[in-house]
Design an enzyme around this catalytic site. Structure first.
Site, PDB file in Angstrom:
ATOM      1  N   GLN A   1      50.759   7.608 -32.610  1.00 41.27           N
ATOM      2  CA  GLN A   1      50.123   8.922 -32.431  1.00 41.27           C
ATOM      3  C   GLN A   1      50.524   9.902 -33.526  1.00 41.27           C
ATOM      4  O   GLN A   1      49.738  10.769 -33.906  1.00 41.27           O
ATOM      5  CB  GLN A   1      50.438   9.466 -31.029  1.00 41.27           C
ATOM      6  CG  GLN A   1      49.699   8.630 -29.969  1.00 41.27           C
ATOM      7  CD  GLN A   1      49.906   9.096 -28.547  1.00 41.27           C
ATOM      8  OE1 GLN A   1      50.676  10.024 -28.290  1.00 41.27           O
ATOM      9  NE2 GLN A   1      49.232   8.449 -27.617  1.00 41.27           N
TER      10      GLN A   1
ATOM     11  N   ASP B   1      63.918  22.170 -17.606  1.00 42.34           N
ATOM     12  CA  ASP B   1      65.351  22.317 -17.324  1.00 42.34           C
ATOM     13  C   ASP B   1      65.732  23.802 -17.321  1.00 42.34           C
ATOM     14  O   ASP B   1      66.508  24.259 -16.479  1.00 42.34           O
ATOM     15  CB  ASP B   1      66.165  21.564 -18.380  1.00 42.34           C
ATOM     16  CG  ASP B   1      65.646  20.148 -18.571  1.00 42.34           C
ATOM     17  OD1 ASP B   1      65.801  19.349 -17.648  1.00 42.34           O
ATOM     18  OD2 ASP B   1      65.034  19.872 -19.623  1.00 42.34           O
TER      19      ASP B   1
ATOM     20  N   ARG C   1      64.510  25.337 -14.188  1.00 46.23           N
ATOM     21  CA  ARG C   1      65.375  24.910 -13.070  1.00 46.23           C
ATOM     22  C   ARG C   1      66.645  25.761 -13.054  1.00 46.23           C
ATOM     23  O   ARG C   1      67.102  26.201 -11.996  1.00 46.23           O
ATOM     24  CB  ARG C   1      65.742  23.432 -13.231  1.00 46.23           C
ATOM     25  CG  ARG C   1      64.598  22.483 -12.939  1.00 46.23           C
ATOM     26  CD  ARG C   1      64.903  21.064 -13.430  1.00 46.23           C
ATOM     27  NE  ARG C   1      63.880  20.124 -13.009  1.00 46.23           N
ATOM     28  CZ  ARG C   1      63.654  18.954 -13.568  1.00 46.23           C
ATOM     29  NH1 ARG C   1      64.399  18.549 -14.608  1.00 46.23           N
ATOM     30  NH2 ARG C   1      62.713  18.159 -13.118  1.00 46.23           N
TER      31      ARG C   1
ATOM     32  N   HIS D   1      67.008  16.331 -23.428  1.00 47.60           N
ATOM     33  CA  HIS D   1      66.431  16.371 -22.070  1.00 47.60           C
ATOM     34  C   HIS D   1      66.890  15.100 -21.352  1.00 47.60           C
ATOM     35  O   HIS D   1      66.173  14.105 -21.257  1.00 47.60           O
ATOM     36  CB  HIS D   1      64.904  16.437 -22.124  1.00 47.60           C
ATOM     37  CG  HIS D   1      64.291  16.271 -20.757  1.00 47.60           C
ATOM     38  ND1 HIS D   1      64.422  17.208 -19.764  1.00 47.60           N
ATOM     39  CD2 HIS D   1      63.576  15.267 -20.205  1.00 47.60           C
ATOM     40  CE1 HIS D   1      63.810  16.793 -18.665  1.00 47.60           C
ATOM     41  NE2 HIS D   1      63.291  15.602 -18.914  1.00 47.60           N
TER      42      HIS D   1
HETATM   43  P1  NAD Z   1      52.388   8.969 -15.023  1.00 45.61           P
HETATM   44  O1  NAD Z   1      52.825   7.541 -15.020  1.00 45.61           O
HETATM   45  O2  NAD Z   1      51.800   9.538 -13.795  1.00 45.61           O
HETATM   46  O3  NAD Z   1      51.349   9.170 -16.205  1.00 45.61           O
HETATM   47  C1  NAD Z   1      51.553   8.636 -17.468  1.00 45.61           C
HETATM   48  C2  NAD Z   1      50.186   8.305 -18.010  1.00 45.61           C
HETATM   49  O4  NAD Z   1      50.340   7.905 -19.363  1.00 45.61           O
HETATM   50  C3  NAD Z   1      49.504   7.136 -17.272  1.00 45.61           C
HETATM   51  O5  NAD Z   1      48.226   7.529 -16.820  1.00 45.61           O
HETATM   52  C4  NAD Z   1      49.420   6.040 -18.326  1.00 45.61           C
HETATM   53  O6  NAD Z   1      48.254   5.246 -18.214  1.00 45.61           O
HETATM   54  C5  NAD Z   1      49.397   6.901 -19.593  1.00 45.61           C
HETATM   55  N1  NAD Z   1      49.726   6.193 -20.817  1.00 45.61           N
HETATM   56  C6  NAD Z   1      50.634   5.216 -21.015  1.00 45.61           C
HETATM   57  N2  NAD Z   1      50.594   4.826 -22.286  1.00 45.61           N
HETATM   58  C7  NAD Z   1      49.672   5.568 -22.909  1.00 45.61           C
HETATM   59  C8  NAD Z   1      49.181   5.619 -24.229  1.00 45.61           C
HETATM   60  N3  NAD Z   1      49.631   4.778 -25.171  1.00 45.61           N
HETATM   61  N4  NAD Z   1      48.232   6.519 -24.534  1.00 45.61           N
HETATM   62  C9  NAD Z   1      47.744   7.352 -23.598  1.00 45.61           C
HETATM   63  N5  NAD Z   1      48.153   7.342 -22.313  1.00 45.61           N
HETATM   64  C10 NAD Z   1      49.107   6.456 -21.986  1.00 45.61           C
HETATM   65  O7  NAD Z   1      53.623   9.832 -15.523  1.00 45.61           O
HETATM   66  P2  NAD Z   1      53.844  11.413 -15.389  1.00 45.61           P
HETATM   67  O8  NAD Z   1      54.579  11.658 -14.142  1.00 45.61           O
HETATM   68  O9  NAD Z   1      52.577  12.112 -15.661  1.00 45.61           O
HETATM   69  O10 NAD Z   1      54.906  11.652 -16.569  1.00 45.61           O
HETATM   70  C11 NAD Z   1      54.529  11.503 -17.910  1.00 45.61           C
HETATM   71  C12 NAD Z   1      55.764  11.450 -18.804  1.00 45.61           C
HETATM   72  O11 NAD Z   1      56.440  12.697 -18.770  1.00 45.61           O
HETATM   73  C13 NAD Z   1      56.807  10.428 -18.388  1.00 45.61           C
HETATM   74  O12 NAD Z   1      57.359   9.850 -19.558  1.00 45.61           O
HETATM   75  C14 NAD Z   1      57.878  11.249 -17.676  1.00 45.61           C
HETATM   76  O13 NAD Z   1      59.132  10.621 -17.712  1.00 45.61           O
HETATM   77  C15 NAD Z   1      57.848  12.468 -18.529  1.00 45.61           C
HETATM   78  N6  NAD Z   1      58.404  13.693 -17.949  1.00 45.61           N
HETATM   79  C16 NAD Z   1      59.066  14.522 -18.798  1.00 45.61           C
HETATM   80  C17 NAD Z   1      59.568  15.728 -18.336  1.00 45.61           C
HETATM   81  C18 NAD Z   1      60.288  16.663 -19.268  1.00 45.61           C
HETATM   82  O14 NAD Z   1      60.771  17.705 -18.791  1.00 45.61           O
HETATM   83  N7  NAD Z   1      60.380  16.394 -20.560  1.00 45.61           N
HETATM   84  C19 NAD Z   1      59.385  16.083 -16.999  1.00 45.61           C
HETATM   85  C20 NAD Z   1      58.682  15.219 -16.161  1.00 45.61           C
HETATM   86  C21 NAD Z   1      58.187  14.018 -16.647  1.00 45.61           C
HETATM   87  C1  LMR Z   2      62.453  15.380 -15.190  1.00 49.98           C
HETATM   88  O1  LMR Z   2      63.283  16.063 -15.785  1.00 49.98           O
HETATM   89  O2  LMR Z   2      62.024  15.670 -14.069  1.00 49.98           O
HETATM   90  C2  LMR Z   2      61.937  14.106 -15.806  1.00 49.98           C
HETATM   91  O3  LMR Z   2      62.236  14.058 -17.160  1.00 49.98           O
HETATM   92  C3  LMR Z   2      62.451  12.928 -15.073  1.00 49.98           C
HETATM   93  C4  LMR Z   2      61.963  11.663 -15.680  1.00 49.98           C
HETATM   94  O4  LMR Z   2      62.811  10.898 -16.142  1.00 49.98           O
HETATM   95  O5  LMR Z   2      60.735  11.440 -15.698  1.00 49.98           O
END
Ligand code: NAD
Ligand code: LMR
Length: 345
Positions: free
Chosen positions: A136, A182, A185, A210
């Site tokens: 990407q 975070d 929170r 994170h």
């Molecule tokens: P989810 O599994 O519900 O959704 C992820 C989506 O990504 C799925 O629909 C999947 O098909 C898609 N996907 C996978 N590979 C892909 C690609 N190559 N191109 C396009 N789409 C693709 O997950 P979610 O709950 O929506 O969380 C998404 C991400 O965010 C996770 O990695 C999670 O750990 C992260 N997250 C980060 C934070 C933060 O504070 N940084 C907080 C919450 C979640």
């Molecule tokens: C969060 O902070 O809620 C997420 O990053 C947790 C996770 O690993 O998806």
């Protein structure tokens, strides 16, 4: 090819290049959301389409990217968005092709990744997700607007952002990772403990990764706040820190899924403050560490206190770091260096 990779990576050690100004007069602002069929995507798209990210007068075109296998789900999301009859929503395109998603994008929120499941460590995800962000980064370089601001959400977010910026040779100052969840929170827990009066002028800061090594800090930038009582100081130096660090894991244990609605709200906060400006408020963003005033080595995407105006962020100066905070920040730095090595950078 190898020479190109090395020179891209070196840009992460140099002071940030000037950030291209973010245009303030776009008739329609195009936002790409990856992983848009996932749980965060489902919470996030309507918030953007309601004007919460780019303001109540800015029309938005959404480009929703997900895997080929998720296109039916994505069609359903598109139908629901259209059924909301939102006046700011110019269009919704769905696709499995990153080129289609990123062409001409002004902003990109990258949630598409395989999420952590209960019991999994974030680092287990690193190698699985690295390939997504390498690809990407190159497509964003080739197809997105030069001023495109990119927020990486998919975990491990800081290192994925580093992989993205490096592989694409993107302006590192246009790439960030989400630690605003975070930060929020921490703000919520501060208010719950101290109430509105005690919380006044108390600045939350998230330093580092994170992950469970992040450093939630309520003191370094809080010189204008009332002093903490002995009990409150013991809480903020003790229990509070793992409470913030483990909040995501705790939600995951209870829901069986990672945070989504609070993540979507934090993504909106992050992008709105970055692009429209934080109006003097200090917020936490994971950004390239080069040029920071706190001694964190260059070449990482590390969470710092920042202020933002018109798409440009600046390190917030003046934090007075205790030895304990410094030691914790070093541990988070060491984790990020290890992740960078694991990613082959
Ligand atoms: P989810 O599994 O519900 O959704 C992820 C989506 O990504 C799925 O629909 C999947 O098909 C898609 N996907 C996978 N590979 C892909 C690609 N190559 N191109 C396009 N789409 C693709 O997950 P979610 O709950 O929506 O969380 C998404 C991400 O965010 C996770 O990695 C999670 O750990 C992260 N997250 C980060 C934070 C933060 O504070 N940084 C907080 C919450 C979640
Ligand atoms: C969060 O902070 O809620 C997420 O990053 C947790 C996770 O690993 O998806």
């Amino acid at each position: 090819m190898a020479t190109q990779k090395i020179s891209n990576f070196l840009t992460l050690f140099a002071p940030p290049r000037p950030m291209a100004a973010f245009p303030s007069n776009l008739p329609v602002l195009t936002v790409a959301i990856t992983g848009a069929a996932g749980q965060i995507g489902y919470s996030l798209a309507p918030l953007i389409a309601q004007g919460l990210m780019f303001g109540p007068h800015q029309k938005v075109a959404l480009r929703l990217l997900d895997l080929g296998t998720a296109q039916d789900a994505l069609s359903g999301v598109r139908m629901e968005l259209l059924d909301c009859a939102l006046p700011l929503l110019h269009s919704v395109d769905i696709t499995a092709d990153p080129h289609v998603a990123f062409t001409g994008a002004d902003a990109a929120v990258l949630c598409g990744a395989f999420p952590r499941r209960p019991g999994m460590e974030r680092q287990d995800l690193l190698l699985t997700n690295a390939g997504i962000f390498k690809q990407q980064g190159r497509v964003i370089r080739d197809a997105a607007a030069a001023h495109c601001r990119v927020l990486v959400v998919g975990n491990p977010a800081n290192t994925n952002a580093l992989i993205l910026a490096t592989s694409g040779g993107l302006n590192p100052a246009h790439v960030s990772a989400l630690t605003r969840l975070d930060h929020n929170r921490a703000v919520g827990l501060i208010a719950a403990r101290l109430g509105p009066t005690g919380a006044a002028h108390r600045q939350a800061v998230i330093w580092g990764n994170h992950s469970a090594t992040q450093v939630p800090d309520v003191e370094s930038l809080s010189s204008a706040a009332a002093p903490l009582s002995a009990d409150d100081a013991a809480y903020f130096h003790g229990e509070f820190i793992p409470q913030v660090q483990q909040r995501g894991a705790e939600v995951m244990k209870l829901r069986g899924l990672s945070s989504a609605l609070s993540a979507a709200k934090a993504i909106v906060d992050h992008m709105r403050d970055w692009i429209l400006g934080s109006e003097g408020r200090v917020v936490s963003m994971a950004v390239p560490s080069a040029g920071n005033p706190y001694g964190v080595p260059a070449g990482l995407i590390y969470s710092f206190p920042v202020t933002c105006a018109a798409g440009v962020w600046h390190f917030a100066p003046g934090a007075v770091l205790t030895e304990d905070i410094k030691r914790r920040m070093d541990a988070s730095t060491a984790e990020l260096v290890e992740e960078r090595t694991l990613a082959g950078l």
